[in-house]
Design an enzyme around this catalytic site. Structure first.
Site, PDB file in Angstrom:
ATOM      1  CB  CYS A 153       5.767  -1.779  13.766  1.00 50.89           C
ATOM      2  SG  CYS A 153       7.425  -1.902  13.121  1.00 50.89           S
ATOM      3  CD  GLU A 185       0.176  -0.543  15.413  1.00 55.91           C
ATOM      4  OE1 GLU A 185      -0.530  -0.557  14.390  1.00 55.91           O
ATOM      5  OE2 GLU A 185       1.361  -0.888  15.436  1.00 55.91           O
ATOM      6  CD  GLU A 198       7.401  -8.130   8.799  1.00 60.83           C
ATOM      7  OE1 GLU A 198       6.900  -7.972   9.931  1.00 60.83           O
ATOM      8  OE2 GLU A 198       7.999  -9.167   8.461  1.00 60.83           O
TER       9      GLU A 198
HETATM   10  P1  NDP Z   1      -1.284   1.965   6.134  1.00 59.69           P
HETATM   11  O1  NDP Z   1      -1.650   0.529   6.216  1.00 59.69           O
HETATM   12  O2  NDP Z   1      -2.353   2.967   6.171  1.00 59.69           O
HETATM   13  O3  NDP Z   1      -0.474   2.255   4.796  1.00 59.69           O
HETATM   14  C1  NDP Z   1       0.673   1.529   4.429  1.00 59.69           C
HETATM   15  C2  NDP Z   1       0.890   1.659   2.936  1.00 59.69           C
HETATM   16  O4  NDP Z   1      -0.182   0.999   2.252  1.00 59.69           O
HETATM   17  C3  NDP Z   1       0.876   3.104   2.435  1.00 59.69           C
HETATM   18  O5  NDP Z   1       1.796   3.241   1.383  1.00 59.69           O
HETATM   19  C4  NDP Z   1      -0.548   3.253   1.927  1.00 59.69           C
HETATM   20  O6  NDP Z   1      -0.691   4.270   0.967  1.00 59.69           O
HETATM   21  C5  NDP Z   1      -0.756   1.886   1.312  1.00 59.69           C
HETATM   22  N1  NDP Z   1      -2.158   1.536   1.089  1.00 59.69           N
HETATM   23  C6  NDP Z   1      -3.258   1.991   1.740  1.00 59.69           C
HETATM   24  N2  NDP Z   1      -4.377   1.452   1.197  1.00 59.69           N
HETATM   25  C7  NDP Z   1      -3.979   0.650   0.192  1.00 59.69           C
HETATM   26  C8  NDP Z   1      -4.662  -0.170  -0.754  1.00 59.69           C
HETATM   27  N3  NDP Z   1      -5.999  -0.259  -0.793  1.00 59.69           N
HETATM   28  N4  NDP Z   1      -3.942  -0.856  -1.658  1.00 59.69           N
HETATM   29  C9  NDP Z   1      -2.602  -0.784  -1.643  1.00 59.69           C
HETATM   30  N5  NDP Z   1      -1.883  -0.006  -0.801  1.00 59.69           N
HETATM   31  C10 NDP Z   1      -2.572   0.694   0.123  1.00 59.69           C
HETATM   32  O7  NDP Z   1      -0.210   2.198   7.280  1.00 59.69           O
HETATM   33  P2  NDP Z   1       0.512   3.554   7.688  1.00 59.69           P
HETATM   34  O8  NDP Z   1       1.264   4.135   6.536  1.00 59.69           O
HETATM   35  O9  NDP Z   1      -0.475   4.408   8.389  1.00 59.69           O
HETATM   36  O10 NDP Z   1       1.623   3.006   8.711  1.00 59.69           O
HETATM   37  C11 NDP Z   1       1.338   2.718  10.019  1.00 59.69           C
HETATM   38  C12 NDP Z   1       1.158   1.223  10.209  1.00 59.69           C
HETATM   39  O11 NDP Z   1       2.285   0.515   9.718  1.00 59.69           O
HETATM   40  C13 NDP Z   1       1.056   0.863  11.672  1.00 59.69           C
HETATM   41  O12 NDP Z   1      -0.025  -0.011  11.880  1.00 59.69           O
HETATM   42  C14 NDP Z   1       2.363   0.143  11.979  1.00 59.69           C
HETATM   43  O13 NDP Z   1       2.325  -0.782  12.986  1.00 59.69           O
HETATM   44  C15 NDP Z   1       2.687  -0.465  10.667  1.00 59.69           C
HETATM   45  N6  NDP Z   1       4.137  -0.699  10.572  1.00 59.69           N
HETATM   46  C16 NDP Z   1       4.593  -1.981  10.674  1.00 59.69           C
HETATM   47  C17 NDP Z   1       5.934  -2.254  10.642  1.00 59.69           C
HETATM   48  C18 NDP Z   1       6.421  -3.656  10.694  1.00 59.69           C
HETATM   49  O14 NDP Z   1       7.493  -3.936  10.188  1.00 59.69           O
HETATM   50  N7  NDP Z   1       5.698  -4.580  11.294  1.00 59.69           N
HETATM   51  C19 NDP Z   1       6.924  -1.187  10.512  1.00 59.69           C
HETATM   52  C20 NDP Z   1       6.341   0.118  10.393  1.00 59.69           C
HETATM   53  C21 NDP Z   1       4.980   0.334  10.422  1.00 59.69           C
HETATM   54  P3  NDP Z   1      -1.106   5.796   1.336  1.00 59.69           P
HETATM   55  O15 NDP Z   1      -1.150   5.910   2.820  1.00 59.69           O
HETATM   56  O16 NDP Z   1      -0.062   6.609   0.747  1.00 59.69           O
HETATM   57  O17 NDP Z   1      -2.422   6.009   0.690  1.00 59.69           O
END
Ligand code: NDP
Length: 480
Positions: free
Chosen positions: A285, A382, A251
């Protein structure tokens, strides 16, 4: 007076595992430490995966009555602790306390919902084309699921993934975003105290590129459910395919349109746009970041929305008078302000906000661009902040075409008093969720959630649809 900072540890095989402690701050009050969390390394993540592998068959083999009781107990405890969890969530993420209460309530209800989903039929019986053959489709758990969550719904998103995963007999390793480890830590405590057998639910906190990467590359994980940015999602997909062809569900982002037609009730249109674009500081999102407005109502709409946005009280999320909290981090604030500059440079006009509050805390005023075009970066990328742009269109056809002209496809809305326009929009909007005369950001836990295009990959989340990801259909033929 000395104050002790609460801390949260990793949960592996029913044991709390410490590590290097890192502070987790309050975006409304720089310098205030909300909690500390123990950072997990790859070895802790590996131990969690192994524990989950050992525990999963026993959990799947439990009578559904005991799985139901445990899930119900988790949900009931979350609901009983709503106020305390909401204050914690609000302090670590910056959401208004009222919004945080709603989120915690949703998390509790989600666990109770999946407890009761277990009473629904779990398979199908078919007539066989062969004589004396019984044909049926059963479901078995996916196995061990790695769950990776973002910061913007610190307890609701973990809940809407963990609850169905556990309900359908899987073991879980949860990796929350580092910015919101306190909410995840409390959720882990509640699950651990619910009577859950050790190893069925594990929590590992730490950077995505370390702990998350271990989940993606481990052959001990059968599937990954991920919510986050589209770029990270693509990486998750590639890693899952390259390491054991894991099942994955993504998602991701959105650039959601809200169409306002000439026949709309102006008050309803402004209310939908104000909520959809700016509430939760636009960090949803499903936020309406493109307001696609028909020419006849355009000027009245822009004037009324700019006035309403300008009047929103931006302040500490725990203050009941605040109507908008801070954005989550200094990096997010500076990215939002960069987009204000980019929008101006592209020729859009700031008619509300555009600045941050020049005092402490990451407070940004709700920002509205008029005179935007759908090919501008502010209309295509976004932003994930309290920033929306208004694009003028001539008629419904153009509105539908502009609404669909995006790589994303999560949520789309229309404000109109015309039944036929609403029906056409529901049919033609290229997105997974469509709202009529409602904000694009309102969703319910028992209905499917997910998008199209760059917003989603894999089966829908939530409601009964969640079963499609967390279980595997097994087609059985029995001769007799
Ligand atoms: P990120 O993609 O930066 O991070 C999401 C998760 O992935 C975090 O736990 C992060 O860890 C982890 N992550 C980052 N890099 C890696 C990797 N190489 N391998 C595995 N896991 C990894 O998103 P954000 O947390 O900044 O959230 C914002 C985004 O989420 C927006 O784009 C938003 O649209 C989307 N979103 C979508 C929703 C939906 O249902 N469609 C709902 C809510 C948000 P960490 O950051 O701790 O390092």
């Amino acid at each position: 007076m000395t104050t002790t900072v609460p801390h949260h540890l990793n949960l592996v095989d029913g044991e709390w595992v410490d590590g290097e402690r890192r502070p987790n701050g309050n975006p409304a009050r720089p310098g205030e430490v909300v909690s500390e969390y123990a950072v997990a390394g790859r070895d802790t993540a590996r131990a969690a995966i192994e524990a989950a592998r050992r525990a999963q068959p026993g959990w799947a083999g439990q009578p559904i009555g005991s799985r139901m009781d445990i899930l119900d107990r988790i949900g009931t405890t979350i609901l009983r602790r709503t106020e305390e969890l909401a204050v914690l969530l609000s302090r670590e993420e910056g959401k208004l306390l009222s919004e945080a209460r709603g989120e915690v309530t949703r998390a509790g209800q989600t666990f109770r919902y999946y407890a009761h989903q277990l009473l629904q039929p779990q398979g199908e019986v078919y007539s066989s084309t062969r004589p004396r053959v019984h044909a049926e489709v059963r479901r078995r758990p996916l196995g061990v699921v790695g769950i990776i969550t973002p910061w913007n719904y610190p307890i609701a998103i973990p809940a809407w993934k963990v609850a169905p995963a556990l309900a359908y007999g899987n073991a879980v390793v949860l990796k929350p975003a580092e910015l919101v480890t306190a909410s995840a830590g409390e959720l882990a405590r509640i699950i651990n105290e619910s009577g859950m057998p050790p190893g069925v639910f594990n929590l590992v906190m730490g950077a995505g590129r370390v702990v998350g990467e271990e989940l993606l590359t481990s052959t001990g994980i059968d599937g990954i459910s991920f919510t986050g940015g589209t770029g990270t999602g693509s990486h998750v997909a590639q890693q899952c395919l390259a390491h054991g062809n894991k099942r994955f569900q993504l998602e991701m982002g959105g650039k959601n349109p809200l169409v306002v037609l000439d026949d709309a009730d102006l008050e309803v249109a402004v209310r939908c746009a104000l909520d959809g674009s700016f509430f939760s500081s636009g960090q949803r999102c499903t936020a309406s970041s493109r307001l696609i407005v028909q020419a006849g109502i355009h000027d009245r709409f822009v004037e009324a929305l700019a006035a309403a946005a300008g009047a929103l009280r931006v302040g500490d999320p725990l203050d009941p008078l605040s109507e908008l909290g801070p954005v989550v981090s200094p990096e997010q604030l500076s990215q939002n302000l960069d987009y204000v500059r980019i929008g101006r440079d592209e020729g859009a006009t700031v008619v509300a906000g555009g600045t941050h509050r020049p005092d402490e805390g990451q407070f940004m005023r709700p920002t509205l661009f008029a005179d935007a075009r759908n090919d501008m970066r502010v209309a295509r990328e976004e932003i994930f902040g309290p920033v929306a742009c208004v694009i003028s269109v001539d008629d419904l056809d153009e509105a539908i075409s502009v609404a669909g002209d995006t790589e994303y496809g999560l949520s789309a809305g229309i404000v109109t008093t015309s039944l036929s326009a609403a029906e056409r929009f529901k049919r033609d909007a290229r997105s997974g969720i469509v709202s009529v005369n409602l904000p694009t950001a309102g969703t319910e836990l028992h209905l499917p959630f997910g998008g199209t295009g760059a917003s989603n990959h894999g089966p829908r989340e939530q409601g009964g649809y969640a079963r499609d990801f967390y279980s595997v259909p097994v087609t059985c033929y029995t001769g007799w």
